[in-house]
Structures are given as structure tokens and as C-alpha cells.
Write a protein that holds these residues in place. Structure first.
Motif, short mmCIF file in Angstrom:
data_model
loop_
_atom_site.label_atom_id
_atom_site.label_comp_id
_atom_site.label_asym_id
_atom_site.label_seq_id
_atom_site.Cartn_x
_atom_site.Cartn_y
_atom_site.Cartn_z
N PHE A 129 0.84 -1.20 0.00
CA PHE A 129 0.00 0.00 0.00
C PHE A 129 0.88 1.26 0.00
O PHE A 129 0.66 2.20 -0.77
N LYS A 130 1.92 1.22 0.84
CA LYS A 130 2.83 2.39 0.92
C LYS A 130 3.54 2.60 -0.40
O LYS A 130 3.76 3.73 -0.84
N TYR A 131 3.94 1.50 -1.04
CA TYR A 131 4.64 1.61 -2.33
C TYR A 131 3.71 2.24 -3.36
O TYR A 131 4.09 3.14 -4.10
N ASP A 132 2.46 1.78 -3.35
CA ASP A 132 1.51 2.29 -4.33
C ASP A 132 1.29 3.79 -4.14
O ASP A 132 1.35 4.57 -5.09
N VAL A 133 1.03 4.20 -2.89
CA VAL A 133 0.79 5.63 -2.65
C VAL A 133 2.09 6.43 -2.86
O VAL A 133 2.10 7.45 -3.55
N GLY A 134 3.18 5.94 -2.26
CA GLY A 134 4.44 6.68 -2.29
C GLY A 134 5.00 6.82 -3.69
O GLY A 134 5.39 7.92 -4.12
N ILE A 135 5.05 5.74 -4.45
CA ILE A 135 5.68 5.79 -5.77
C ILE A 135 4.66 6.16 -6.85
O ILE A 135 4.84 7.13 -7.58
N ASN A 136 3.57 5.40 -6.91
CA ASN A 136 2.64 5.62 -8.03
C ASN A 136 1.84 6.91 -7.90
O ASN A 136 1.58 7.59 -8.89
N LYS A 137 1.46 7.26 -6.65
CA LYS A 137 0.59 8.43 -6.52
C LYS A 137 1.36 9.71 -6.16
O LYS A 137 0.84 10.81 -6.37
N LEU A 138 2.57 9.58 -5.57
CA LEU A 138 3.29 10.80 -5.20
C LEU A 138 4.49 11.08 -6.12
O LEU A 138 4.57 12.12 -6.75
#
Ligand SMILES: Cc1cc2nc3c(=O)[nH]c(=O)nc-3n(C[C@H](O)[C@H](O)[C@H](O)COP(=O)(O)OP(=O)(O)OC[C@H]3O[C@@H](n4cnc5c(N)ncnc54)[C@H](O)[C@@H]3O)c2cc1C
Length: 296
Positions: A129-138
Motif C-alpha cells: 500500500f505504501k509503495y503504491d501511494v508513495g511511488i505511483n501516486k506521489l
């Protein structure tokens, strides 16, 4: 055509140059060495070739995303192989090979600490989840305006990113065996910080390590530089090697010229510093235009 000068041909300079060329600029990269790559360049000596910097290729999706923006694929430029085992970890006594296969890794965890396989599942679910938000969304946002970050999904996501607990504490809540703790703490070294000083957000690095894998570009890491360099040339970027930028001239508060090897000058509408920030700021810019004091 507007002219941009990019200082340095490391990954940052190569990337900036290609994006500027794609946007229609006349791009010249000035590089002090005789080859591109910067810290990731190669050394060839007596028939042997060495990578001088990186040896870990993680987050293959980030490289794919890069080439995709130019209508290309990683495989158009270099061949990747997933390593198995991913790597070997040495302890004071003995070592472990880290299998690429997740079920095998879970078995290894279980053999060290009973129940840790399931804990690893839970740990990585959160890390994904953190990877998705951190990399893909930020990280992939262009960052041109704060409004890009005003989405409810993102706001909720950021809240769950665990920025107030240290990764050390977060790991110790899941795993008790000191070897497992060390194993899970190690990816943080890539950030240049200690686990006790790093937010638990960075368990996203464990997700990158364990789920996305460790890869090897055939012919060595320099294949990545060659790929990015080739793409830049295809986009029309010009490279000037053995060109050490010694200063940036400012006219009417704008960078208008770059001086190379203390003599030759290049006109520019825009200058992009792809070298270390401290170097550009404190050695290339005239004193009046520096953002920070020497003391800072
Ligand atoms: C030993 C080592 C191991 C590493 N291992 C890994 C790893 O396993 N995995 C990983 O992902 N990362 C790793 N890294 C980090 C990675 O290599 C760097 O983050 C990355 O290469 C930096 O790219 P950059 O473009 O920001 O900077 P640089 O590569 O430093 O590029 C800056 C460029 O600007 C040029 N330049 C500087 N000043 C001037 C000037 N005045 N005029 C003209 N040109 C100038 C330099 O010659 C250089 O080519 C490692 C780094 C090192 C050193």
C-alpha cells in the motif's frame, strides 16, 4: 528553438535532457568526463570492464515507466534478468541466500522464527500500500502545482503512510529474531539513513526488495546508462564530453550563459543543473544568486 543546457550526464542529466528534447527544446548536455553515466559510469582497463557505482537494480517498474513516456520499453535498450537468489546476507556467523520465490522466502523465515511467515504476509501487504501511494501516486506526479495532490484518495493514503513511527520499531513489532530484524532493516541503507531515524513509510523498500525483486541488466549496470544515452541521442540531444562547467553567467536575474573549461561559452535560455546541488550552488553560481549561505 529555445536552448537548454544540462550540466552533467548522470541519470538525472540524461533524464532531464530527454524530457526537454521531447518537449521541443534544443538540448546540449555538458559533461566533464569523457563518457556519460556519472556515478554509474564504467571503467575499462586492460580488457576488463567494471561498473563504478550501482550494483542493485530495484523497482523495475520505475525504469519501465521512464522509457514508456517516450513510447519505448526497457527491452528496446537492455535485457533484464531477475536474480535468484536475490542476494546473500552474511551475519557474524553464517549466511542466508534470499530466494526470489516468495513461498520459499516464507519457508526460510519460518525456519528461523515460528509464525514469522504469516507476519511477513501482513508486513508486506501494508508495505505494498505504501509503495503504491508513495511511488505511483506521489513520486510520479509532475509536481507543477499543489492541486495535483488534492485528491481524497491520496489524502487518506498519506494518512496511513506511517511517517511518525521508525522503521526499526515497525520491524521489531513483527519479527523478534535479530537476524530477521537485520534482514528487514537493511534496505533502508539505500536512503543513507539509520533505521531508527527512518520513518516506517520506507517499508515500501521491503516491498520493492521482496516482491518486485533484484534484477541484473545483461552486460552490467552500465547497460542502463547506455540505454538512456541512446534514447537521448535518438531524441536529438547533443552531448559535449570533456566539458567541465566552471561557471554560470547571470544576466537580468536569468542564467544566460555557461562557461566551460574556463573559456568556451554556451548560450542558454534555461540551464538545468544535473550535478550535485552543493556544487552547482556554491561553485558555479555567482555568490549573489546562491539560495543558501556557506554556513547552511
Ligand atoms: C559506489 C556507489 C554504489 C551505488 N550503488 C547503487 C545501487 O546499487 N543502486 C542504486 O540505485 N543506486 C546506487 N548508487 C547511487 C546512484 O549511483 C546515484 O544515485 C546516481 O548515479 C546519481 O545520479 P545523478 O545523475 O544524480 O548524479 P551523478 O551520477 O553524480 O551525475 C552528475 C554528473 O555531472 C557531472 N558533473 C559534475 N560537475 C560538473 C561540471 N561542473 N561540469 C560538467 N559536468 C559535471 C559528473 O561528472 C556526472 O557525470 C550508488 C552510488 C555509488 C557511488
Amino acid at each position: 528553438m529555445k536552448k537548454v543546457i544540462v550540466i552533467g550526464s548522470g541519470f538525472a542529466g540524461l533524464s532531464a535532457a530527454s524530457f526537454m528534447a521531447k518537449a521541443g527544446w534544443d538540448v546540449t548536455v555538458l559533461e566533464k568526463h569523457d563518457i556519460p553515466g556519472g556515478r554509474a559510469r564504467k571503467l575499462s582497463e586492460q580488457g576488463f570492464t567494471f561498473d563504478m557505482g550501482p550494483s542493485w537494480y530495484w523497482m523495475p517498474d520505475v525504469f519501465e515507466h521512464y522509457f514508456k513516456q517516450f513510447g519505448k520499453k526497457v527491452s528496446d535498450y537492455y535485457e533484464l534478468t531477475r536474480l535468484d537468489p536475490s542476494y546473500r546476507v552474511y551475519f557474524n556467523e553464517g549466511h542466508f541466500d534470499i530466494p526470489a520465490n516468495y513461498e520459499d522466502l516464507k519457508k526460510l523465515f519460518e525456519s528461523i522464527e515460528k509464525g514469522s511467515g504469516e507476519k511477513l504476509d501482513a508486513f508486506l501487504k501494508e508495505a505494498e500500500f505504501k509503495y503504491d501511494v508513495g511511488i505511483n501516486k506521489l513520486v510520479h506526479k509532475p509536481g507543477l502545482s499543489v492541486t495535483e495532490f488534492l485528491s481524497w484518495d491520496l489524502a487518506k493514503g498519506v494518512f496511513k503512510l506511517d511517517v511518525f513511527t521508525s522503521i526499526k520499531k515497525h520491524i521489531s513489532k513483527h519479527f523478534k529474531d535479530p537476524r530477521l530484524q537485520q534482514l528487514m532493516e537493511f534496505p533502508v541503507l539505500f536512503l543513507g539513513a539509520l533505521p531508527q531515524d527512518t520513518p516506517a513509510l520506507y517499508s515500501l523498500m521491503n516491498y520493492a526488495d521482496i516482491k518486485l525483486g533484484t534484477w541484473y541488466p545483461q552486460k552490467g549496470m552500465y547497460a542502463v546508462v547506455e540505454g538512456m544515452y541512446k534514447l537521448a541521442e535518438e531524441l536529438g540531444v547533443k552531448f559535449r564530453f570533456n566539458s567541465n562547467v566552471t561557471s554560470i553567467s547571470i544576466n537580468n536575474k536569468k542564467a544566460t550563459k555557461v562557461i566551460v573549461n574556463g573559456g568556451t561559452d554556451y548560450d542558454a535560455d534555461v540551464v538545468i543543473g544535473g550535478a550535485d546541488y552543493h556544487h552547482v550552488e556554491s561553485q558555479l553560481l555567482p555568490e549573489d544568486y546562491r539560495t543558501y549561505t556557506e554556513q547552511y
